[in-house]
Design an enzyme around this catalytic site. Structure first.
Site, PDB file in Angstrom:
ATOM      1  N   ASP A  53       0.835  -1.189   0.000  1.00 13.02           N
ATOM      2  CA  ASP A  53       0.000   0.000   0.000  1.00 13.02           C
ATOM      3  C   ASP A  53       0.878   1.251   0.000  1.00 13.02           C
ATOM      4  OD1 ASP A  53      -1.813   2.020   0.364  1.00 13.02           O
ATOM      5  OD2 ASP A  53      -2.590   1.312   2.292  1.00 13.02           O
ATOM      6  N   GLU A 132      31.485   9.988   2.335  1.00 11.17           N
ATOM      7  CA  GLU A 132      32.150  10.017   3.643  1.00 11.17           C
ATOM      8  C   GLU A 132      31.140  10.430   4.715  1.00 11.17           C
ATOM      9  OE1 GLU A 132      35.408  12.734   3.222  1.00 11.17           O
ATOM     10  OE2 GLU A 132      36.595  11.367   1.990  1.00 11.17           O
ATOM     11  N   GLU A 134      29.353  10.986   8.228  1.00  9.83           N
ATOM     12  CA  GLU A 134      29.731  11.148   9.636  1.00  9.83           C
ATOM     13  C   GLU A 134      28.503  10.962  10.509  1.00  9.83           C
ATOM     14  OE1 GLU A 134      33.243  14.473   8.732  1.00  9.83           O
ATOM     15  OE2 GLU A 134      31.258  15.105   9.444  1.00  9.83           O
ATOM     16  N   GLU A 189      36.071  11.677  14.624  1.00  8.03           N
ATOM     17  CA  GLU A 189      36.039  12.975  13.952  1.00  8.03           C
ATOM     18  C   GLU A 189      36.359  14.102  14.935  1.00  8.03           C
ATOM     19  OE1 GLU A 189      35.812  15.080  11.590  1.00  8.03           O
ATOM     20  OE2 GLU A 189      36.026  13.657   9.945  1.00  8.03           O
ATOM     21  N   GLU A 196      33.573   8.858  11.741  1.00  8.24           N
ATOM     22  CA  GLU A 196      33.470   8.775  10.285  1.00  8.24           C
ATOM     23  C   GLU A 196      33.988   7.422   9.828  1.00  8.24           C
ATOM     24  OE1 GLU A 196      35.826  10.694   6.510  1.00  8.24           O
ATOM     25  OE2 GLU A 196      34.868  12.126   7.861  1.00  8.24           O
ATOM     26  N   HIS A 245      30.746  14.411   2.889  1.00  8.94           N
ATOM     27  CA  HIS A 245      31.514  14.826   1.713  1.00  8.94           C
ATOM     28  C   HIS A 245      31.385  13.739   0.648  1.00  8.94           C
ATOM     29  CE1 HIS A 245      34.313  17.193   4.662  1.00  8.94           C
ATOM     30  NE2 HIS A 245      33.097  17.702   4.581  1.00  8.94           N
ATOM     31  N   ARG A 316      40.141  23.924   1.785  1.00  5.07           N
ATOM     32  CA  ARG A 316      38.966  23.175   2.231  1.00  5.07           C
ATOM     33  C   ARG A 316      37.796  24.074   2.642  1.00  5.07           C
ATOM     34  NH1 ARG A 316      40.030  17.588   3.599  1.00  5.07           N
ATOM     35  NH2 ARG A 316      42.201  17.082   3.152  1.00  5.07           N
ATOM     36  N   GLU A 333      35.362  16.778  -4.961  1.00  7.40           N
ATOM     37  CA  GLU A 333      34.753  16.490  -3.661  1.00  7.40           C
ATOM     38  C   GLU A 333      33.768  17.597  -3.331  1.00  7.40           C
ATOM     39  OE1 GLU A 333      36.037  15.903   1.053  1.00  7.40           O
ATOM     40  OE2 GLU A 333      37.372  16.911  -0.358  1.00  7.40           O
ATOM     41  N   ARG A 335      31.480  19.178  -0.738  1.00  6.04           N
ATOM     42  CA  ARG A 335      31.584  19.100   0.716  1.00  6.04           C
ATOM     43  C   ARG A 335      30.320  19.520   1.469  1.00  6.04           C
ATOM     44  NH1 ARG A 335      36.605  18.782   2.649  1.00  6.04           N
ATOM     45  NH2 ARG A 335      36.266  20.236   4.373  1.00  6.04           N
TER      46      ARG A 335
END
Length: 444
Positions: A53, A132, A134, A189, A196, A245, A316, A333, A335
């Site tokens: 359903d 990645e 966390e 982390e 992580e 990430h 970063r 990457e 982030r």
């Protein structure tokens, strides 16, 4: 060509004493759902005849059109390493179909498949993803309910005795290994109680399936240790939140389409166009990659979370970073995504954004090597750096204005997602929060 067959699965049931099978699928908001059947019904399920359903599932269909079918992906067959004395439990990840045999437009897994077909038509044989995710581990109370008490005081890469979640995390990794995950690393982390676990990149559909299975394993193992695992992006004030990430690359056969050894950064034109598309549509897809009111408590300066639309080969602080590896490992990457995102929808909209950059040969903005967090507003404006939406409401507005991202979701998913999230925002907006009482109750 699929690796598994119906006969192989039925044989596996007999050989491993499987008694129950979970037919798993994901609702629009990313929650894992399942219909559990005894092994006697497995043949029916493998013939795509298992009905459920759909009107009871978030973002699916109305009550007057509720009959839906689960089509198991045979290659997703898995036997869980837990189960009672009565026999083991296995699982199959399913696609959702309408009663007339057509794919259901609101199935998140189907949404990702549509985006992958578009990439295939453009000549790409694989969209590879390395996530990645966390998460935080909190203690539970005597009733098994989560508290806000952390079980460690560890920091980045710490070991016991500071990282008291080490044994739980190791057990999670060992369980994932039994399930066929290729775990590359696991560590504590930045924040106390935060962890992580990274697993090797794979094709996008498998990666999305793996993220959902990963969450299931993490929560189950944590419970054995008297802990509650949460993928809430920002459960605690004053410490880093949890991100996911996501490393992305496109392949054509055995060749990484993002790599060009003659380029100064080792990036091909395809990679630059794809990256330009990601940056162009970042504000539009943020409601999907960061889908909670709470997601925007993470996307603030000062906690290493990206809140600015920019890119860099080493810095970063921007939204997108280019990891140092080249050759087959060349990738971007992204982030900003957090682990509360529906992985199927998140990967679909990021792929669609990148493909739009390729199709339109979008010009990539200048890279940003300066720490954006220490730039003032005037400096950011001069550099052409925009900010991501700062609230879920603002993100939904950007989503509705981005035709490419709307197309990636499709009418059904878009309409129901926006409706659910606007209700969520309104509930948050009208609630009286503890902060307000602390600030105003005595003063006014």
């Amino acid at each position: 060509m699929g690796r598994n067959t119906k006969e192989h699965i039925l044989k596996s049931v007999r050989e491993h004493n499987v008694e129950y099978i979970r037919l798993q699928f994901t609702d629009l908001l990313g929650a894992i759902k399942n219909v559990e059947i005894p092994k006697s019904q497995l043949g029916k399920a493998l013939d795509n005849k298992m009905m459920f359903d759909g009107s009871t599932i978030e973002g699916f269909v109305r009550i007057e059109e509720s009959d839906m079918y689960l089509y198991p992906d045979l290659d997703s067959w898995i036997i869980y390493p837990w189960g009672g004395e009565g026999g083991k439990v296995a699982g199959l990840i399913c696609d959702v179909y309408n009663a007339d045999g057509t794919p259901f437009g609101g199935d998140p897994r189907g949404t990702l498949k549509r985006a992958l077909k578009e990439a295939e038509k453009m000549g790409f044989t694989a969209f590879n993803v390395g996530p990645e995710p966390e998460f935080f581990l909190f203690k539970t109370d005597s009733n098994g309910d989560p508290t806000l008490d952390l079980n460690d005081k560890g920091g980045y890469f710490d070991l016991a005795p500071l990282d008291l979640g080490e044994n739980c995390r190791r057990d999670i990794v060992l369980t994932l290994d039994k399930l066929g995950f290729d775990v590359e690393a696991s560590h504590h982390e930045v924040a106390p109680g935060q962890h992580e676990i990274d697993f090797k990149y794979t094709d996008a559909l498998t990666a999305a399936d793996n993220i959902q299975l990963f969450k299931l394993v993490v929560r189950n193992i944590a419970r054995r240790y008297g802990l509650h695992a949460t993928f809430m992006p920002k459960p605690l004030f004053g410490v880093s939140g949890s991100g996911m990430h996501t490393h992305l690359s496109l392949f054509c056969g055995s060749e990484n389409s993002f790599y060009d050894e003659s380029d100064s950064l080792g990036l091909s034109e395809t990679a630059r166009y794809f990256l330009a598309g990601i940056l162009k549509h970042a504000k539009g897809f943020t409601a999907i990659t960061n889908p909670l009111v709470n997601s925007y408590k993470r996307l603030v300066p000062g906690y290493e979370a990206p809140c600015y639309v920019a890119w860099s080969p080493k810095n970063r602080s921007p939204l997108v970073r280019i990891p140092a590896s080249r050759g087959l490992s060349t990738r971007i990457e992204v982030r900003s995504p957090d682990p509360a995102a529906n992985p199927y929808l998140a990967l679909a909209v990021m792929l669609k954004a990148g493909l739009d950059g390729i199709k339109n040969k979008m010009k990539l903005p200048q890279k940003t090597d300066q720490n954006i967090y220490i730039m003032n507003e005037t400096e950011r404006k001069k550099a052409g750096i925009e900010s991501l939406p700062s609230t879920l409401k603002a993100a939904l507005k950007e989503l509705k204005q981005d035709a490419v991202i709307c197309e990636a979701l499709g009418k059904h998913a878009l309409t129901n997602f926006v409706e659910a999230k606007e209700i969520e925002w309104d509930m948050f907006r009208t609630q009286v929060h503890p902060w307000e009482r602390e600030q105003y109750l005595s003063l006014y």
